[in-house]
Each structure stands twice: as structure tokens, then as C-alpha cells.
Design a protein around this motif. Structure first.
Motif, PDB file in Angstrom:
ATOM      1  N   ARG A  87     -95.370  27.235 -63.320  1.00  0.00           N
ATOM      2  CA  ARG A  87     -94.131  27.689 -62.674  1.00  0.00           C
ATOM      3  C   ARG A  87     -93.088  28.108 -63.692  1.00  0.00           C
ATOM      4  O   ARG A  87     -92.394  29.114 -63.544  1.00  0.00           O
ATOM      5  CB  ARG A  87     -93.557  26.581 -61.781  1.00  0.00           C
ATOM      6  N   ALA A  94     -96.642  22.367 -53.078  1.00  0.00           N
ATOM      7  CA  ALA A  94     -98.037  22.087 -53.453  1.00  0.00           C
ATOM      8  C   ALA A  94     -99.078  22.428 -52.386  1.00  0.00           C
ATOM      9  O   ALA A  94    -100.253  22.523 -52.701  1.00  0.00           O
ATOM     10  CB  ALA A  94     -98.229  20.630 -53.862  1.00  0.00           C
ATOM     11  N   ARG A 111     -84.821  26.554 -66.255  1.00  0.00           N
ATOM     12  CA  ARG A 111     -85.586  25.297 -66.255  1.00  0.00           C
ATOM     13  C   ARG A 111     -86.995  25.566 -66.765  1.00  0.00           C
ATOM     14  O   ARG A 111     -87.899  25.877 -66.007  1.00  0.00           O
ATOM     15  CB  ARG A 111     -85.587  24.693 -64.857  1.00  0.00           C
ATOM     16  N   ASP A 122     -87.941  28.893 -50.995  1.00  0.00           N
ATOM     17  CA  ASP A 122     -87.932  27.514 -50.492  1.00  0.00           C
ATOM     18  C   ASP A 122     -86.636  27.159 -49.776  1.00  0.00           C
ATOM     19  O   ASP A 122     -86.634  26.343 -48.854  1.00  0.00           O
ATOM     20  CB  ASP A 122     -88.134  26.534 -51.656  1.00  0.00           C
ATOM     21  N   GLU A 173     -76.871  29.426 -61.645  1.00  0.00           N
ATOM     22  CA  GLU A 173     -77.933  28.412 -61.689  1.00  0.00           C
ATOM     23  C   GLU A 173     -77.310  27.081 -62.105  1.00  0.00           C
ATOM     24  O   GLU A 173     -76.588  27.007 -63.093  1.00  0.00           O
ATOM     25  CB  GLU A 173     -79.026  28.853 -62.684  1.00  0.00           C
ATOM     26  N   HIS A 177     -95.894  21.958 -61.893  1.00  0.00           N
ATOM     27  CA  HIS A 177     -97.331  22.140 -61.819  1.00  0.00           C
ATOM     28  C   HIS A 177     -97.607  23.644 -61.851  1.00  0.00           C
ATOM     29  O   HIS A 177     -96.678  24.443 -61.760  1.00  0.00           O
ATOM     30  CB  HIS A 177     -97.716  21.527 -60.462  1.00  0.00           C
ATOM     31  N   SER A 217     -84.975  30.371 -60.318  1.00  0.00           N
ATOM     32  CA  SER A 217     -86.327  29.865 -60.598  1.00  0.00           C
ATOM     33  C   SER A 217     -87.317  31.004 -60.365  1.00  0.00           C
ATOM     34  O   SER A 217     -87.639  31.759 -61.278  1.00  0.00           O
ATOM     35  CB  SER A 217     -86.616  28.663 -59.707  1.00  0.00           C
ATOM     36  N   ALA A 258     -87.639  32.807 -56.681  1.00  0.00           N
ATOM     37  CA  ALA A 258     -87.057  33.725 -55.685  1.00  0.00           C
ATOM     38  C   ALA A 258     -85.814  34.416 -56.245  1.00  0.00           C
ATOM     39  O   ALA A 258     -85.623  35.627 -56.038  1.00  0.00           O
ATOM     40  CB  ALA A 258     -86.714  32.959 -54.409  1.00  0.00           C
ATOM     41  N   SER A 283     -96.002  28.279 -51.531  1.00  0.00           N
ATOM     42  CA  SER A 283     -94.575  28.626 -51.430  1.00  0.00           C
ATOM     43  C   SER A 283     -94.129  29.639 -52.480  1.00  0.00           C
ATOM     44  O   SER A 283     -93.181  30.391 -52.240  1.00  0.00           O
ATOM     45  CB  SER A 283     -93.703  27.372 -51.492  1.00  0.00           C
ATOM     46  N   THR A 284     -94.810  29.710 -53.621  1.00  0.00           N
ATOM     47  CA  THR A 284     -94.372  30.659 -54.647  1.00  0.00           C
ATOM     48  C   THR A 284     -94.654  32.100 -54.212  1.00  0.00           C
ATOM     49  O   THR A 284     -93.790  32.972 -54.332  1.00  0.00           O
ATOM     50  CB  THR A 284     -95.048  30.334 -55.998  1.00  0.00           C
TER      51      THR A 284
END
Ligand SMILES: Cc1cc2nc3c(=O)[nH]c(=O)nc-3n(C[C@H](O)[C@H](O)[C@H](O)COP(=O)(O)OP(=O)(O)OC[C@H]3O[C@@H](n4cnc5c(N)ncnc54)[C@H](O)[C@@H]3O)c2cc1C
Length: 410
Positions: free
Chosen positions: A103, A293, A36, A285, A30, A41, A9, A11, A297-298
Motif C-alpha cells: 500500500r 483486507a 504515510r 474507504d 493530510e 499489508h 493515501s 483515493a 477496497s484499493t
């Protein structure tokens, strides 16, 4: 040296990029059958993550795909008039170098930067790991051995479960859901929402998107009885939580049965102080999610991936030494992000009508003050709004020289 990363994703691809740049041979597995590309969001990249993206040669693409959603209009339950927030001003106060990006766009940019140099295996996952030997068993492919195995597989990490046991996350009182809705339901560049005690919902779209995203945040006193893959139950819970809020919200919820992309998760914080064992470690994560949110975290995942790769390179691939240095380097940022997430979960989803009023008043005030003043006030607050910009990023061997931007492949 051969490294296996589980999860593609944010990381995962950032770590893969830096490891290959430091000379490691990388495989990424994956679980999903392809990258994905749908759902979720917008996420925030603050200064350190922007600097790292620049060194990766992808900054121009990141900036090109920014959402540019810089206005917010929110209707407070029980109030006659909506309040407006100048989001651009809020971002400028929080960061000197910030981009909001979807994302899935960001994930694709990082993946594109690595796809030629990394072995990607989609549609598979690990079912067993020997942390001392580095041998792994795949659900579909044959067993293999790696020098290092990294879990970059998110809040519900399979690597963490296999090596450290069942999830030990702490629920911090709220849920997040995001669904794709037809673009006509949103105004491009503007977030339009509804705010009440214990719940908030809104919709927005960016110029380049073919859909719009409806976002829902709601409080729950305790964790709801719902597995993270039980989508029908998640949709029922969401409908219950937003029943009777407003006709607009009912309209967004009407899309639930048809939506091509749905994301739902508890806002859960991981509190472990160590996330490495033998040849295995965790990043993003999977290791230290501060809470979806609410905790940035990103950016934390990007900084963590860059740091882990750099420490492995500096330790010449010695996992024990590298993991200890990586955990030391990330301890401060992770602690800061956890504290920040708890505070923002309380503020963003107020428990009471009075809390909702206070949030509206605060937002109005920030919008009304001159930018220079909000910036100066924010700079005093390095543990709060300026937390991410104040994170220092180390210079690892040769990591400073920016890569030339690669041409876009679509
Ligand atoms: C589809 C999606 C939508 C999201 N939407 C939001 C959002 O709206 N708001 C928000 O705050 N955060 C969201 N997130 C989480 C956000 O991306 C992360 O908080 C942050 O960017 C850190 O990224 P990460 O790479 O550490 O973890 P994640 O982004 O969670 O990525 C984990 C990756 O690992 C894969 N994976 C999971 N289990 C396994 C396994 N057993 N084996 C192999 N691969 C596995 C997943 O498919 C995913 O690609 C979303 C994540 C995903 C995957």
C-alpha cells in the motif's frame, strides 16, 4: 474551480491527478506530517485499477514494485503437514491484469504523479465544514473556501463525521493487524502462515523491501472495546487473540514493542447508499469501505476517484449533477464489493476447525487444477472472484490517452 481533498493515501492522490488533468485546481490536506510510507499489508490492483494507472502513466512503476509473492505455505492447527498454494494461479484465475503491491509503495507512486501540480498540506486536518458554502476550518492553517470538498480520509473519515455525523459502519466480525518485522523472519516471495479456527497469521517479504510484514486476521463475535487510535490496547488484544498458536507466531508478536510500523483496524463495512451533501462528497474507504483486507477496497478507491473526477469534468464543475452521476456509476461496484467482502471474510477466517480444513482443501484443489480450467471456472463467477475485472470504467474527456511515464524520483 478549486477542490479540497482530505487524505493522501490512495483515493486522494488518484482523485487529485484526474482533477488536475481535467483542469481543476487542487489542494490536498493530510493529517499525518508526511506521506504515510510505513505500515500496512499488500493490496490488490485488478484490471480497472490497472487500466486507470496506465492512463496515469504510472503502470511501469506499479509493475516494477509488485510484491511477486506467488507461493503460500500454510500450517493448519492440528494437521501434520502444511499445505501449499500456488498464489500466481489464484491471481490469474481472478484477473487478467492484476498486481499485488505494498500500500505504501502504491501511495507514493500516485503521490509522485501529482506532487508538481497539486498543493499538498501535511500535518493538518479539517475541524469544521460548511457543506453548502464550501468554507472549511483547519486545525492549524487559516479558514478557506473551495468549490468542492472531498473526504478521501479512510474508514474513520473526519469529513464524513463533520458532515454526516458519527460513524455508521457495520462490524463484519473480524480484525486485521499488520506489523513490520525484520526481513530475516520471512522468505522472499513466499507467504508462510498458520491457520486455525477463527485466526490466521503469516509473514512475507518482497525482493525490494527492507523489512517483512506479519499479518494477523482474527474473528470476534462483537466489536471489541477499543478506539482506532489506542495502539497499546490494540497490541494487547492482538497478543491475546494469538496466544498459544505457534512458536513462529510468538516470534512475530515478540516484535510488537519494537516495530516501527503497526496497523490495526476492525473489518468494518460502510453501508450508506448516498455519500454526498451540498458541495461535499466522499471517495474510497471514506464513503464506501467494503471492509479492509476482504473487499478489494484499493481497486474500488481507484475506480471511485477516477469516476468522481470524470463526472465533475463532464458536469463542468456542477457539484450537484456530478455527485448524482458519480453515485449512480459507483452504486453497482459498491454493492458488489460489499457482498464479496462478506463472503471472503467468512471464507478467509473460518470459524471452526472444519472450516479451516475446507479452506485448505479448496486452496489445494485450485493449485492442482490446470490454469486454463481454473480461469474458465472463475470467468463464470462475475460476482465473486471476477467481480473487479468485470467492472466497467467509463471513458471521460481525454482520459483514454495514456500519459508518458514520468522518470522515477527517489
Ligand atoms: C497506514 C495505512 C495502512 C493500511 N494498511 C492496510 C492493510 O494492511 N490492509 C488493508 O486492507 N487496508 C489497509 N489500509 C487501508 C487501505 O489503504 C484502503 O482500504 C484502500 O487503499 C483505500 O484507500 P483510501 O485512500 O480510500 O483510504 P486510506 O488508505 O485509509 O487513506 C486515508 C488517508 O487519510 C488520512 N487521514 C485520516 N484522517 C484524516 C483527517 N481527519 N484529515 C486528513 N487526512 C486524514 C490518513 O492518514 C490516510 O493517509 C491502510 C491504510 C493506511 C493509511
Amino acid at each position: 474551480m478549486r477542490v479540497l481533498i482530505s487524505g493522501a493515501s490512495i483515493a486522494g492522490p488518484v482523485l487529485a491527478y484526474w482533477l488536475t488533468r481535467h483542469g481543476f485546481t487542487v489542494t490536498v490536506v493530510e493529517r499525518s506530517p508526511a506521506l504515510r510510507k510505513t505500515g500496512g499489508h499488500a493490496v490488490d490492483l485488478f484490471r480497472p485499477a490497472m487500466d486507470i494507472s496506465e492512463r496515469m502513466g504510472v503502470l511501469a512503476r506499479v509493475e516494477e514494485m509488485a510484491t511477486r509473492v506467488d507461493r503460500m505455505t500454510v500450517h493448519r492447527e492440528g494437521a501434520r503437514k502444511p499445505f501449499a498454494v500456488d498464489l500466481g494461479k489464484v491471481y490469474r484465475a481472478a484477473s487478467d491484469r492484476h498486481v499485488e503491491i505494498m500500500r505504501d509503495d502504491l501511495s507514493e507512486i500516485y503521490y509522485d504523479a501529482t506532487r508538481d501540480d497539486v498543493e499538498y498540506v501535511f500535518g493538518d486536518h479539517l475541524t469544521a465544514i460548511d457543506a453548502e458554502e464550501g468554507t472549511v476550518v483547519f486545525e492549524h492553517g487559516p479558514p478557506r473556501r473551495f468549490d468542492v470538498v472531498v473526504g478521501a480520509d479512510g474508514l474513520h473519515s473526519g469529513v464524513r463525521r463533520l458532515v454526516f455525523g458519527p460513524e455508521a459502519g457495520v462490524f463484519i466480525g473480524a480484525y486485521l493487524a499488520v506489523l513490520s518485522v525484520p526481513r530475516e523472519r520471512a522468505v522472499v516471495g513466499e507467504y508462510v502462515g498458520h491457520l486455525g479456527a477463527g485466526r490466521m497469521a503469516g509473514v512475507y517479504a518482497a525482493e525490494h523491501m527492507t523489512d517483512a510484514r506479519a499479518v494477523f486476521l482474527f474473528r470476534a463475535e462483537r466489536e471489541l472495546d477499543c478506539h482506532h487510535r489506542d495502539v497499546p490496547r490494540q497490541k494487547r488484544l492482538l497478543r491475546e487473540a494469538f496466544a498459544g498458536m505457534h512458536g513462529d507466531v510468538d516470534g512475530w508478536l515478540d516484535e510488537l514493542d519494537a516495530t516501527p510500523a503497526f496497523y490495526f483496524d476492525s473489518i468494518t463495512q460502510l453501508r450508506a447508499d448516498t455519500w454526498s451533501r451540498g458541495r461535499v462528497t466522499l471517495v474510497g474507504d471514506a464513503g464506501y469501505c467494503p471492509g479492509p483486507a476482504v473487499g478489494g477496497s484499493t481497486s474500488l478507491a481507484v475506480v471511485g476517484a477516477y469516476t468522481l473526477a470524470g463526472e465533475l469534468a463532464e458536469a463542468g464543475g456542477d457539484a450537484g449533477r456530478a455527485f448524482a452521476a458519480y453515485e449512480r456509476a459507483m452504486a453497482g461496484p459498491v454493492r458488489g464489493a460489499r457482498a464479496f467482502a462478506l463472503g471472503s471474510a467468512r471464507t478467509l477466517i473460518p470459524r471452526t476447525p472444519l472450516g479451516a480444513w475446507a479452506l485448505a482443501s479448496g486452496a489445494r484443489l485450485v493449485s492442482a487444477l490446470p490454469t486454463a480450467l481454473t480461469r474458465s471456472l472463475a470467468r463464470l463467477n462475475q460476482r465473486g472472484v471476477r467481480l473487479y475485472d468485470s467492472m466497467a470504467v467509463k471513458d471521460y474527456l481525454g482520459a483514454r490517452t495514456p500519459r508518458r511515464e514520468r522518470p522515477t524520483r527517489r
